[in-house]
Motif scaffolding. Sequence first.
Motif, PDB file in Angstrom:
ATOM      1  N   TYR A 121       0.834  -1.213   0.000  1.00 22.85           N
ATOM      2  CA  TYR A 121       0.000   0.000   0.000  1.00 22.85           C
ATOM      3  C   TYR A 121       0.863   1.255   0.000  1.00 22.85           C
ATOM      4  O   TYR A 121       0.622   2.196  -0.773  1.00 22.85           O
ATOM      5  CB  TYR A 121      -0.913  -0.023   1.222  1.00 22.85           C
ATOM      6  CG  TYR A 121      -1.651   1.277   1.463  1.00 22.85           C
ATOM      7  CD1 TYR A 121      -2.732   1.649   0.656  1.00 22.85           C
ATOM      8  CD2 TYR A 121      -1.277   2.127   2.498  1.00 22.85           C
ATOM      9  CE1 TYR A 121      -3.406   2.840   0.874  1.00 22.85           C
ATOM     10  CE2 TYR A 121      -1.947   3.319   2.725  1.00 22.85           C
ATOM     11  CZ  TYR A 121      -3.013   3.674   1.916  1.00 22.85           C
ATOM     12  OH  TYR A 121      -3.679   4.847   2.127  1.00 22.85           O
ATOM     13  N   LYS A 124       0.671   3.683  -3.107  1.00 19.91           N
ATOM     14  CA  LYS A 124      -0.066   4.918  -2.825  1.00 19.91           C
ATOM     15  C   LYS A 124       0.862   6.102  -2.650  1.00 19.91           C
ATOM     16  O   LYS A 124       0.527   7.232  -3.053  1.00 19.91           O
ATOM     17  CB  LYS A 124      -0.894   4.715  -1.546  1.00 19.91           C
ATOM     18  CG  LYS A 124      -1.960   5.773  -1.313  1.00 19.91           C
ATOM     19  CD  LYS A 124      -3.121   5.628  -2.261  1.00 19.91           C
ATOM     20  CE  LYS A 124      -4.234   6.616  -1.915  1.00 19.91           C
ATOM     21  NZ  LYS A 124      -5.378   6.495  -2.860  1.00 19.91           N
ATOM     22  N   THR A 170      -6.024   2.415  -6.868  1.00 20.35           N
ATOM     23  CA  THR A 170      -4.892   3.219  -7.350  1.00 20.35           C
ATOM     24  C   THR A 170      -4.341   2.682  -8.667  1.00 20.35           C
ATOM     25  O   THR A 170      -4.036   3.447  -9.592  1.00 20.35           O
ATOM     26  CB  THR A 170      -3.771   3.249  -6.291  1.00 20.35           C
ATOM     27  OG1 THR A 170      -4.291   3.764  -5.066  1.00 20.35           O
ATOM     28  CG2 THR A 170      -2.616   4.135  -6.751  1.00 20.35           C
ATOM     29  N   GLN A 217      -7.496  -0.096  -1.648  1.00 22.52           N
ATOM     30  CA  GLN A 217      -6.813   1.115  -2.084  1.00 22.52           C
ATOM     31  C   GLN A 217      -5.783   0.823  -3.168  1.00 22.52           C
ATOM     32  O   GLN A 217      -5.625   1.606  -4.115  1.00 22.52           O
ATOM     33  CB  GLN A 217      -6.131   1.789  -0.883  1.00 22.52           C
ATOM     34  CG  GLN A 217      -7.098   2.406   0.107  1.00 22.52           C
ATOM     35  CD  GLN A 217      -7.925   3.515  -0.515  1.00 22.52           C
ATOM     36  OE1 GLN A 217      -7.396   4.414  -1.164  1.00 22.52           O
ATOM     37  NE2 GLN A 217      -9.237   3.452  -0.324  1.00 22.52           N
TER      38      GLN A 217
END
Length: 340
Positions: free
Chosen positions: A143, A147, A228, A224
Amino acid sequence: MDRRNIQVGDYMAVTSKLPNLVSSTTAIYNNTNCSEIMKTGNPKVEIFLITLLTCVFIFGTIFNSLAVWVFCFKMKKWTETRVFMMSLLFSDCCLLFTLPFRIYTTQHPWPLGDSWCNALLSVYFMNTYMGIAVITLISMDRYVAIKFPIKARTLRSPKKAALACGIIWLVYISIRLYLALGAKWRNGESCFRKDTVMPLKRALYFTVFGSCLPMVILIFCSTQIILTLKKKEKTSMNEEKDIKKSISIVKTNLAIFLFCFLPFSTGNIVRFVIESIGSDCSLIKLINDIYYAAQGLSDLNCCLDSICYYFVAKEFWEKASLFPRFKKQLIKDQTQESSI
């Protein structure tokens, strides 16, 4: 007259206590009777567990032996991936060590005494939750890399990954030592099996903080990452293909985690609630049997972690290639680690 009044008073006092005495005697009898019911095995669950755990032990030993050979003897560069995988591998190997004992106790009384039982229970449960924690760390690492790619250069490093794993190992070992020294875990002739109807608060705490909370974190990070990657601009067909593969990897790992640990966590919570409200013994026995089957599914993660080895560590299968003539094609087909 006074003596008669005293006798009548004594009689009334005794008779007034009889309902409480009878109810407490009945409760003791019911608890004893329920304990005997809890000790009886379920043939279908026993066959399921013996078959499943035997397969997990055989294939888990094969897959993890290959992983030990590659990670310990073939890979030289330390990366975040290697640190997490080594920790997950060690956890899986420790859990595999307990499986022959679990298979034996499925249909036989425990022959090795309290000390061995408590030690094996500590190893088993510690590495179950340790595996969950490491998988969660891998998801958090992905992540951060996806991110926050710029900040990831300072946030991610092999030393920081080792520190995170070390802290978690220290916490779980400390908790297990505390529990092992301060409580008696087994009842009667059984091990790896709960024979009483008393709810265990520590089991609820471990489930909430050791399984449910990491599950929420894993679902958030995976979601996420997928969002993304879908929003990322594709500059070429190869990049688009790599992104699709990466999304499939994240989805696969999340599905494996939920398949293995969601029934286990749910069963533990339901069992605690049913026992806490004092439900019928037959219902408690049924929930217990379902929980043990779900616990067997969680052990399946020892084998399914090899999928994580395959997808996450590209260099794993590059080093695992035993036959040079297949190596070029093998490297060509691997997923780029940088994309995940």
